[in-house]
Motif scaffolding. Structure first.
Motif, PDB file in Angstrom:
ATOM      1  N   GLY A  73     -50.437  10.263  21.977  1.00 13.96           N
ATOM      2  CA  GLY A  73     -49.641  10.345  20.834  1.00 13.96           C
ATOM      3  C   GLY A  73     -49.356  11.530  20.532  1.00 13.96           C
ATOM      4  N   GLU A  74     -49.933  12.388  20.931  1.00 13.36           N
ATOM      5  CA  GLU A  74     -49.833  13.850  20.602  1.00 13.36           C
ATOM      6  C   GLU A  74     -48.491  14.632  21.219  1.00 13.36           C
ATOM      7  N   THR A  75     -47.859  15.272  20.473  1.00 18.68           N
ATOM      8  CA  THR A  75     -46.344  15.985  21.122  1.00 18.68           C
ATOM      9  C   THR A  75     -46.561  17.344  21.903  1.00 18.68           C
ATOM     10  N   ILE A  76     -47.671  18.117  21.373  1.00 18.49           N
ATOM     11  CA  ILE A  76     -47.704  19.457  21.960  1.00 18.49           C
ATOM     12  C   ILE A  76     -46.715  20.252  22.373  1.00 18.49           C
ATOM     13  N   PRO A  77     -45.638  20.430  21.803  1.00 17.86           N
ATOM     14  CA  PRO A  77     -44.346  21.103  22.118  1.00 17.86           C
ATOM     15  C   PRO A  77     -44.553  22.410  22.549  1.00 17.86           C
ATOM     16  N   GLN A  78     -45.540  23.292  22.159  1.00 14.31           N
ATOM     17  CA  GLN A  78     -45.649  24.509  22.225  1.00 14.31           C
ATOM     18  C   GLN A  78     -46.190  24.696  23.813  1.00 14.31           C
ATOM     19  N   LEU A  79     -46.506  23.633  24.605  1.00 17.33           N
ATOM     20  CA  LEU A  79     -46.906  24.074  25.803  1.00 17.33           C
ATOM     21  C   LEU A  79     -45.748  23.927  26.733  1.00 17.33           C
ATOM     22  N   PHE A  80     -44.509  23.298  26.477  1.00 19.51           N
ATOM     23  CA  PHE A  80     -43.335  23.175  27.163  1.00 19.51           C
ATOM     24  C   PHE A  80     -42.910  24.491  27.915  1.00 19.51           C
ATOM     25  N   ILE A  81     -42.686  25.469  27.319  1.00 15.18           N
ATOM     26  CA  ILE A  81     -42.129  26.814  28.015  1.00 15.18           C
ATOM     27  C   ILE A  81     -43.182  27.430  28.814  1.00 15.18           C
ATOM     28  N   THR A  82     -44.589  27.257  28.542  1.00 21.80           N
ATOM     29  CA  THR A  82     -45.648  27.695  29.507  1.00 21.80           C
ATOM     30  C   THR A  82     -45.946  26.964  30.642  1.00 21.80           C
ATOM     31  N   ILE A  83     -45.422  25.800  30.697  1.00 20.94           N
ATOM     32  CA  ILE A  83     -45.452  24.706  31.951  1.00 20.94           C
ATOM     33  C   ILE A  83     -44.151  25.203  32.740  1.00 20.94           C
ATOM     34  N   ILE A  84     -43.149  25.333  32.215  1.00 21.86           N
ATOM     35  CA  ILE A  84     -41.862  25.695  32.729  1.00 21.86           C
ATOM     36  C   ILE A  84     -42.112  27.245  33.438  1.00 21.86           C
ATOM     37  N   ARG A  85     -42.890  27.922  32.965  1.00 24.98           N
ATOM     38  CA  ARG A  85     -43.116  29.562  33.325  1.00 24.98           C
ATOM     39  C   ARG A  85     -44.019  29.457  34.613  1.00 24.98           C
ATOM     40  N   TYR A  86     -45.224  28.832  34.344  1.00 22.86           N
ATOM     41  CA  TYR A  86     -46.388  28.877  35.329  1.00 22.86           C
ATOM     42  C   TYR A  86     -46.463  27.800  36.128  1.00 22.86           C
ATOM     43  N   VAL A  87     -46.108  26.405  35.678  1.00 19.48           N
ATOM     44  CA  VAL A  87     -46.493  25.377  36.623  1.00 19.48           C
ATOM     45  C   VAL A  87     -45.518  24.899  37.524  1.00 19.48           C
ATOM     46  N   LEU A  88     -44.051  24.986  37.089  1.00 16.78           N
ATOM     47  CA  LEU A  88     -42.930  24.723  37.818  1.00 16.78           C
ATOM     48  C   LEU A  88     -42.832  25.520  39.108  1.00 16.78           C
ATOM     49  N   PRO A  89     -43.195  26.816  39.289  1.00 17.92           N
ATOM     50  CA  PRO A  89     -43.242  27.540  40.629  1.00 17.92           C
ATOM     51  C   PRO A  89     -44.204  26.944  41.680  1.00 17.92           C
ATOM     52  N   SER A  90     -45.187  26.388  40.931  1.00 14.06           N
ATOM     53  CA  SER A  90     -46.397  26.160  41.810  1.00 14.06           C
ATOM     54  C   SER A  90     -46.168  25.254  43.300  1.00 14.06           C
ATOM     55  N   GLU A  91     -46.929  25.476  44.083  1.00  9.85           N
ATOM     56  CA  GLU A  91     -46.574  24.641  45.403  1.00  9.85           C
ATOM     57  C   GLU A  91     -47.520  23.740  45.613  1.00  9.85           C
ATOM     58  N   ASP A  92     -48.725  23.713  44.760  1.00 13.08           N
ATOM     59  CA  ASP A  92     -49.668  22.742  45.099  1.00 13.08           C
ATOM     60  C   ASP A  92     -49.424  21.201  44.709  1.00 13.08           C
ATOM     61  N   HIS A  93     -49.516  20.316  45.611  1.00 16.38           N
ATOM     62  CA  HIS A  93     -48.897  18.760  45.507  1.00 16.38           C
ATOM     63  C   HIS A  93     -49.420  18.064  44.238  1.00 16.38           C
ATOM     64  N   THR A  94     -50.774  18.421  44.055  1.00 17.57           N
ATOM     65  CA  THR A  94     -51.407  17.722  42.920  1.00 17.57           C
ATOM     66  C   THR A  94     -50.921  18.242  41.380  1.00 17.57           C
ATOM     67  N   ILE A  95     -50.540  19.578  41.359  1.00 16.79           N
ATOM     68  CA  ILE A  95     -50.060  20.217  40.160  1.00 16.79           C
ATOM     69  C   ILE A  95     -48.341  19.344  40.054  1.00 16.79           C
ATOM     70  N   GLN A  96     -47.605  19.468  41.258  1.00 18.41           N
ATOM     71  CA  GLN A  96     -46.451  18.919  41.069  1.00 18.41           C
ATOM     72  C   GLN A  96     -46.557  17.566  40.595  1.00 18.41           C
ATOM     73  N   LYS A  97     -47.581  16.758  41.152  1.00 12.00           N
ATOM     74  CA  LYS A  97     -47.302  15.407  40.576  1.00 12.00           C
ATOM     75  C   LYS A  97     -47.800  15.164  39.204  1.00 12.00           C
ATOM     76  N   LEU A  98     -48.711  16.032  38.741  1.00 16.72           N
ATOM     77  CA  LEU A  98     -48.818  15.794  37.273  1.00 16.72           C
ATOM     78  C   LEU A  98     -47.935  16.429  36.408  1.00 16.72           C
ATOM     79  N   LEU A  99     -47.082  17.429  36.899  1.00 19.32           N
ATOM     80  CA  LEU A  99     -45.985  18.060  36.270  1.00 19.32           C
ATOM     81  C   LEU A  99     -44.939  16.795  36.141  1.00 19.32           C
ATOM     82  N   LEU A 100     -44.698  15.892  37.049  1.00 18.99           N
ATOM     83  CA  LEU A 100     -43.649  14.944  36.810  1.00 18.99           C
ATOM     84  C   LEU A 100     -44.319  13.925  35.926  1.00 18.99           C
ATOM     85  N   LEU A 101     -45.646  13.564  36.050  1.00 20.84           N
ATOM     86  CA  LEU A 101     -46.123  12.769  34.959  1.00 20.84           C
ATOM     87  C   LEU A 101     -46.037  13.539  33.425  1.00 20.84           C
TER      88      LEU A 101
END
Length: 948
Positions: A48-76
Motif C-alpha cells: 500500500g505504499e506509494t513511494i513516488p520519489q523512486l519513479f524518476i530514479t527507476i526511469i534513469r537507472y533501471v530502464l536501460p538495464s539489459e538484465d532479464h531479472t531486472i526487466q521482469k521486476l521493472l514490469l511488475l
C-alpha cells in the motif's frame, strides 16, 4: 537486580530512510543490489505504499538495464504504480515508459518481447497502449512461439478496452488468419480464445469447419472449445444438437481433464438418457483410472448429483460405482456406499449384496489398520440392504454372525443389531438364526454385545429344544457356581497355645467349674480364630464369556442374564409337560441369581452391585418364586410388542426422510407443453429427439420453474446506513458453502458527484476478504452495485463491518459513513443430519468442547419448547416420537446437525417442569471445534430470550 524494560518503536516501511536506501542501490552498478532494491520497492507497493520519489530514479537507472531479472521486476513495478490522477487522466510521466516498452517489443531477445507483451495485457490505460499497437501487431508474425502466443493475448486485452475496437479494427480477422496457419498449440489456443471472447461467430465458424479435427487438437484448445460450446448453447439452446456430437467425440480424448469437462458439459446441456449415460460412464472410468483421492471424491460428488436427478440411469452403473471400494481411503469408501445404497433395486440387490459379502471377507485379512472401521461400514450397508429387501437377509445373516466376536466392538454391535431386526422381520429365519446364535454365543467377548444377544435368546427361543439349549448355553458361559469361595487358613503352633492365650489372634473365654473336692474355680480356655479370606473362583478354562464379564463387575449384564433366564423358565413352563423338570430348572435359575447377588455384595467384586441391577435381579427371583399368568403375559408378550413398535416407527421415520429428499415440482395450469411428436424430425439425431422428450417432461412437471421465492430474497437484504445519510447503502447477502457474496447497492442522495467512493470492509472471525477495495465515481441521485466476496473457513459466527469513504469536488476532505454490522449466522452453514445412537454416544464421549446453556423461557410445555429449539437451531431430533409421548414432567432428547465443513454438532436437551409450571434444565452442546459450540450456544440463548 535491574529488570529489563521493552520499548516498542513504530517502524514505517515507507519512511524516507528506506526509500533512500532503495534509491542508492538502484543508482549503483551492482546488479544483485539492484535486484534486491527492486524487490523491496515491489513489496512496498503491494503493502500500500506509494513511494513516488523512486519513479524518476527507476526511469534513469533501471530502464536501460539489459538484465532479464531486472526487466521482469521493472514490469511488475510499472504494473503496480498508479498511472492516473484523481480525475482519471494518465499522468504525464507515464509517457516516459512508452518508448522503453516500444524498444522492448522490438528487442532481439524473445524473452524480453514476451514478458513485455504479457505486461501489456494488464494495462487498462488506452493512452499508454495506443502508440504501441503497431509493434504488437508485428509480433504476431514473430518466428518464436513464445512471442506469438503473448502477442495474441495482448491483442485480445487491448481489443477488450473501452476504445479497443478503434485501435484494432480488424483484430478478429487477423487472429483468425493467424489461427489457420499457427502450429504452436499454446498460440493456437490463445488465438481461439481471442475469437471466442471478442468474435464468437468467427470462433463458431472455425469450430464447425474443423469438426473432424477437434479430437486431435491440444488439450488446452479442447478445453476452450468446451467453454465456447457452453456459452453458445446457453444463448442458442435450439442449436445444441450439433455441439453435443462434438462433446461426445471428445469423450475419447486422452486428457483426463478434457474428459471430465466433457461429462460436466453434457450434463449441463442435455438431459437425454444417452447423454447422461455417457457422462456417468465417463465419471466411473475416471474413478478407476485416477489415483488422487481428492479427484475421486470430486467424481463421487458428481455421481451423487446425477443420482439425485437421473436415478434410473445411475441404477445401471451401480456395480461400476462399487468397484471404487478397492480404494483404501475410508472417506471414498463411505461416500461410495452412500451412493450405492440409494441405487439398489430388486434387479441388482443380489449382485450388490454378493459384492459387499466379498468385501467383508477381505477385511478378515488384517493387512490394513482400518479394516475394523471398513467392516463396520460394510455391515451397516448390508443391514440397510436387508431392511429394504428382506429376501436377501438369509444370504448374509449367517456370514455376519461370524463377526459377533469381533475385536471391533462397534462392528459387533452393528451385527447383533442387524440380527435382532432381521429375526423379527423375517420369521422364516428365526430357527436358523437362533441355532447359529446359540452355537456362536461363547465367542462374544464384548460387554455391550452380550445383553442384546441374551435378549434375542430370551425372546425368540420358542420350542422346547431351543429353550433348553438357551438355558444350557447360559449355564455353560457362566461356569460353575459359586462365583467366589471362602478359603480357610489356620495356623496353630504349640507356642501360641501355651503362652499367648489373650493374643489378638486368640479368643479367651472364662467359665466356672466344680473341682474334685467340691469347691468352685474358674477355668480359662483359649482357642485360635480362623482367618477367612474371600477369593474369586475363576472356573475352568472352558468357562465362558459371561463369567469373565461378571467377575469384572458388569452387574448390568448380570441383570440381563437374570431376565433372560426368567423368560426362558416361563416359556419352559408352557412347552415342558414335566413339572419336575420345570422345578429343577427354576431351582438352577434361582441359584444363579442368588450367586450373582452374593458376588455383588462380597469384597471379592471390584465394586459393589448397583441398586438398579440389584432390584432387577431380586424382581426376577420374586417372579420365579410366585409365578402368575398376568406377569407371564407382560414378560413374554409385551417386550416383543414394544420392539415391534420401535421397528415400525423406525421404518416410518425412514420413509418420511425419503419423501423429504424427493423434490416435488408443480406446473402452472397455463404453462405451454410442446408435443415433439407433432414436430418435424427431419435432420434430428436420436440424441436430439431424446433431449426434446426430457425437456417436455421437465416443462410438464414444472421442473424448470424453481426460482427462489421473492420473499426469501427480501429477507436477505440488510440496511447498512440510515435514510438521512448522504449515501444510502443496503446489502443483499448470499451465503454459499465456502464463501459469502455481498451485493451492496449504493445510492448518492446528494446533489454533488462523489469521487473516490470506496467500500471498505473488515471482518471478525474466520472470514477473509478476497478482493481489495476499488474507487468509484457516483453522479448525483444515481446508484451503483458493488460486489464483494468473502471466504469462510469454519462455522464460527463472524461479523462484517466497515464504512463508505468518499470525496466531493467542493471539499477534498474524505467523508466517512459508518455501516451497520453484518452478522453471519451459523444457521447458514449447518443442516439437519441423521446418525445412529451408537455413533452419537461415541462422538459425545470423544468431543472435548462443551457449552452448557441454562433453560430460560416462558414456554410451559416441554414438547413445545423442544420444537422451538429444533426450529431455531435447524437440527434433527434423533429421539423418536414414541419416546417423547406422554406428560411426566421430564423430557430428554438428542439433536444432531452437520456443517458444510464436515463438523458435527451434538445437542442434548434435558428439561423438567417445576411445581409452578415453569421449565428448568440445561441444553448441552458438544462439538469437536470451539466455534460451533460457542456459536450454537449464543444462538440458543438468543432464541430463548426471543421466545420469552
Amino acid at each position: 537486580m535491574d529488570k529489563s524494560s521493552t520499548l516498542l518503536v513504530h517502524y514505517d516501511k515507507g519512511t524516507p530512510a528506506v526509500a533512500k536506501e532503495i534509491k542508492e542501490a538502484l543508482e549503483g552498478n551492482d546488479v544483485e543490489a539492484k535486484v534486491d532494491a527492486m524487490k523491496k520497492a515491489v513489496m512496498l507497493l503491494l503493502n500500500g505504499e506509494t513511494i513516488p520519489q523512486l519513479f524518476i530514479t527507476i526511469i534513469r537507472y533501471v530502464l536501460p538495464s539489459e538484465d532479464h531479472t531486472i526487466q521482469k521486476l521493472l514490469l511488475l513495478y510499472l504494473e503496480l504504480i498508479e498511472k492516473t490522477d484523481s480525475k482519471g487522466k494518465v499522468l504525464p510521466e507515464m509517457i516516459l515508459i512508452c518508448q522503453n516498452l516500444r524498444n522492448n517489443l522490438m528487442h532481439p531477445n524473445e524473452y524480453i518481447r514476451g514478458v513485455t507483451l504479457r505486461f501489456l495485457c494488464r494495462l487498462k490505460e488506452t493512452e499508454i497502449v495506443e502508440p504501441l499497437t503497431p509493434s504488437v501487431l508485428q509480433n504476431l508474425e514473430h518466428r518464436h512461439p513464445f512471442v506469438r502466443r503473448n502477442a495474441i493475448l495482448a491483442v485480445m486485452s487491448i481489443y477488450k478496452l473501452p476504445n479497443g475496437e478503434q485501435l484494432f479494427v480488424d483484430a478478429p480477422e487477423m487472429i483468425e488468419k493467424a489461427l489457420s496457419t499457427e502450429q504452436d498449440p499454446s498460440a493456437k489456443r490463445n488465438a481461439f480464445l481471442m475469437l471466442f471472447t471478442c468474435a464468437e461467430e468467427r470462433a463458431v465458424n472455425y469450430l464447425l469447419s474443423n469438426v473432424d479435427k477437434v479430437s486431435d487438437w491440444n488439450e488446452s484448445l479442447q478445453m476452450v472449445v468446451l467453454e465456447l460450446i457452453r456459452s453458445v448453447c446457453k444463448t442458442k439452446p435450439a442449436e445444441k444438437g450439433k455441439y453435443i456430437k462434438i462433446i461426445i467425440s471428445l469423450l475419447s480424448a486422452t486428457s483426463s481433464a478434457v474428459i471430465y469437462e466433457c461429462a460436466g458439459t453434457l450434463v449441463s446441456l442435455s438431459s437425454a438418457p444417452t447423454a447422461i449415460r455417457a457422462a456417468a460412464n465417463t465419471y466411473c472410468q475416471l474413478l478407476l483410472s485416477q489415483s488422487d483421492n481428492n479427484v475421486k471424491l470430486i467424481l463421487l460428488d458428481r455421481l451423487s448429483e446425477l443420482k439425485s436427478s437421473h436415478r434410473d440411469i445411475m441404477v445401471e452403473l451401480i456395480i461400476d460405482v462399487l468397484r471404487v471400494l478397492s480404494s483404501p481411503n475410508l472417506d471414498i469408501r463411505r461416500k461410495t456406499l452412500d451412493i450405492a445404497l440409494d441405487l439398489i433395486t430388486h434387479h441388482n440387490i443380489n449382485e450388490v449384496v454378493q459384492m459387499l459379502k466379498k468385501e467383508v471377507v477381505k477385511t478378515q485379512s488384517g493387512e490394513l489398520e482400518k479394516n475394523g472401521e471398513y467392516r463396520q461400514m460394510l455391515i451397516q450397508a448390508i443391514h440397510a440392504c436387508a431392511v429394504k429387501f428382506p429376501e436377501v437377509a438369509s444370504t448374509v445373516v449367517h456370514l455376519l454372525m461370524d463377526f459377533l466376536g469381533d475385536s471391533n466392538v462397534a462392528s459387533a454391535l452393528d451385527v447383533i443389531s442387524f440380527v435382532r431386526e432381521i429375526i423379527e422381520t423375517n420369521p422364516k429365519l428365526r430357527v436358523s438364526i437362533i441355532t447359529r446364535l446359540l452355537d456362536t454365543f461363547y465367542q462374544i467377548r464384548a460387554g455391550k454385545v452380550c445383553p442384546c444377544a441374551l435378549w434375542i435368546i430370551g425372546e425368540y427361543c420358542l420350542s422346547l429344544s431351543e429353550v433348553e439349549s438357551g438355558i444350557s448355553t447360559i449355564k455353560q458361559c457362566l461356569g460353575e457356581l459359586p462365583f467366589y469361595s471362602v478359603s480357610e487358613e489356620s495356623e496353630q503352633t504349640e507356642a501360641s497355645k501355651k503362652i499367648q492365650p489373650t493374643s489378638s489372634a486368640m479368643v479367651s473365654s472364662r467359665k466356672p467349674v466344680i473341682l474334685a473336692d467340691g469347691t468352685y474355680a474358674t477355668q480359662s480356655a483359649a482357642s485360635e480364630t480362623t482367618f477367612s479370606t474371600p477369593t474369586v473362583v475363576q472356573g475352568a478354562l472352558t468357562s465362558g464369556n459371561l463369567r469373565a464379564l461378571l467377575l469384572t463387575g458388569d452387574f448390568f449384564l448380570g441383570a440381563v442374564v437374570a431376565c433372560t433366564l426368567t423368560k426362558l423358565v416361563l416359556r419352559l413352563e408352557e412347552v415342558q409337560p414335566s413339572k419336575t423338570e420345570v422345578n429343577k430348572t427354576v431351582t438352577q435359575a434361582l441359584l444363579i441369581m442368588v450367586s450373582m447377588l452374593q458376588l455383588g455384595q462380597s469384597p471379592a467384586s471390584p465394586h459393589p452391585i448397583d441398586n438398579d441391577s440389584y432390584e432387577r435381579i431380586v424382581l426376577c427371583i420374586k417372579l420365579l418364586c410366585h409365578r402368575n399368568d398376568e406377569m407371564k403375559k407382560i414378560w413374554l408378550e409385551s417386550c416383543r410388542q414394544s420392539f415391534v413398535k420401535m421397528i415400525s416407527e423406525k421404518q416410518l421415520r425412514e420413509m418420511e426422510e425419503l419423501k423429504a429428499k424427493t423434490q416435488t415440482t408443480h406446473a402452472q395450469p397455463d404453462d405451454l407443453i410442446d408435443f415433439f411428436h407433432l414436430k418435424s424430425r427431419k435432420g434430428m439425431s436420436q440424441l436430439e429427439l431424446e433431449d426434446q422428450v426430457q425437456d417436455d417432461l421437465k416443462r410438464a412437471t414444472g421442473e424448470f420453474t424453481k426460482d427462489e421465492n421473492d420473499a426469501n430474497k427480501l429477507n436477505r437484504i440488510l440496511q447498512l446506513t440510515g435514510f438521512s445519510d448522504p449515501v444510502y447503502a443496503e446489502a443483499y447477502v448470499t451465503v454459499h458453502h465456502y464463501d459469502i457474496a455481498l451485493e451492496v447497492t449504493v445510492i448518492n442522495r446528494t446533489k454533488e458527484t462523489l469521487q473516490n467512493l470506496c467500500l471498505e470492509l473488515a471482518t471478525m472471525g474466520d472470514l477473509k476478504l478476497v478482493e481489495r477495495p476499488q474507487n468509484y465515481s457516483l453522479a448525483p441521485a444515481t446508484s451503483m452495485q458493488i460486489k464483494a466476496n468473502i471466504k469462510v473457513s469454519s462455522t464460527e459466527t463472524g461479523v462484517i463491518f466497515g464504512n463508505i469513504v468518499y470525496e466531493t469536488s467542493n471539499v477534498m476532505e474524505r467523508n466517512v459513513v459508518v455501516l451497520n454490522d453484518i452478522h453471519i449466522d451459523i444457521m447458514d452453514y449447518i443442516s439437519p443430519a441423521v446418525c445412529s445412537d451408537v455413533a452419537f454416544r461415541t462422538m459425545w464421549a470423544e468431543f472435548e468442547w462443551e457449552n452448557k446453556v441454562a433453560v430460560n423461557t416462558k414456554i410451559e410445555n416441554e414438547r413445545e419448547f423442544l420444537d422451538h429449539i429444533i426450529k431455531s437451531t435447524n437440527m434433527k431430533c434423533l429421539t423418536g416420537p414414541s419416546e417423547l409421548e406422554g406428560e411426566c414432567g421430564f423430557l430428554a432428547a438428542n439433536l444432531y446437525a452437520k456443517s458444510v465443513f464436515g463438523e458435527d454438532a451434538l445437542v442434548n436437551v434435558s428439561i423438567e417442569k417445576q411445581t409452578d409450571g415453569a421449565l428448568s434444565g440445561y441444553i448441552r452442546i458438544r462439538s469437536k471445534t470451539q466455534g460451533v459450540a460457542l456459536s450454537l450456544g449464543d444462538k440458543i440463548t438468543l432464541k430463548q430470550k426471543g421466545s420469552s
